[in-house]
Design an enzyme around this catalytic site. Structure first.
Site, PDB file in Angstrom:
ATOM      1  CB  CYS A 145      35.035  36.561  39.310  1.00 31.90           C
ATOM      2  SG  CYS A 145      33.260  35.840  39.455  1.00 31.90           S
TER       3      CYS A 145
ATOM      4  NE  ARG B  96      36.620  33.188  41.870  1.00 26.87           N
ATOM      5  CZ  ARG B  96      37.858  33.024  41.151  1.00 26.87           C
ATOM      6  NH1 ARG B  96      38.916  33.084  41.717  1.00 26.87           N
ATOM      7  NH2 ARG B  96      37.654  32.518  39.827  1.00 26.87           N
TER       8      ARG B  96
END
Length: 149
Positions: A102, A107
């Site tokens: 990410c 994330r």
């Protein structure tokens, strides 16, 4: 004991803050102890890509606009919010290495939890994400034609 209770009653906000921080630290300790995915550096990720005898899947969990601005060469864009819907398409990779990237690595940790909970065995989160990949390690990225224009 009376003075302890007196302190708690006089400083209830501090006492509540202590309780919350303690709870969060314990929760983080348990998450770290029982996680089933591994964190690897971008350098280790490249080594894994080069040494992989089997199919290796690279999932970029950023949004499409972020993905077009620069991504790892063979990465597949599957935004974090849509990852649970895409799990049936990834069934072929249940026992194969999966690298997750990410922007900063936040994330991708959530994506790692989703994948391991779904039964994927070899999940690796790239620490530092694309920021580390591009800025710290200066590894090449692919820019989609839409972003070039």
């Amino acid at each position: 004991m009376d003075r302890f209770l007196e302190f708690i009653l006089n400083h209830y906000i501090l006492s509540l803050a202590l309780a919350v921080v303690t709870f969060l630290l314990i929760q983080e300790l348990f998450d770290t102890a029982f996680k089933k995915f591994s964190h690897i550096s971008p350098l280790q990720a490249v080594a894994k890509m080069n040494a992989s005898d089997t199919d290796l899947l690279i999932i970029d969990v950023r949004e499409p606009t972020e993905f077009t601005q620069g991504h790892i060469e063979a990465a597949v864009n599957t935004p974090l919010g849509k990852l649970p819907e895409e799990l049936p398409k990834l069934e072929a990779y249940k026992n194969k290495p999966i690298l997750i990237a990410c922007q900063t690595g936040t994330r991708s940790a959530s994506a790692g939890k989703i994948l391991t909970k779904a039964g994927f065995n070899q999940v690796f989160v790239i620490t530092g994400g694309m920021q580390s990949w591009e800025i710290d390690y200066k590894f090449p990225i692919k820019i989609t034609a839409k972003a070039k224009a």
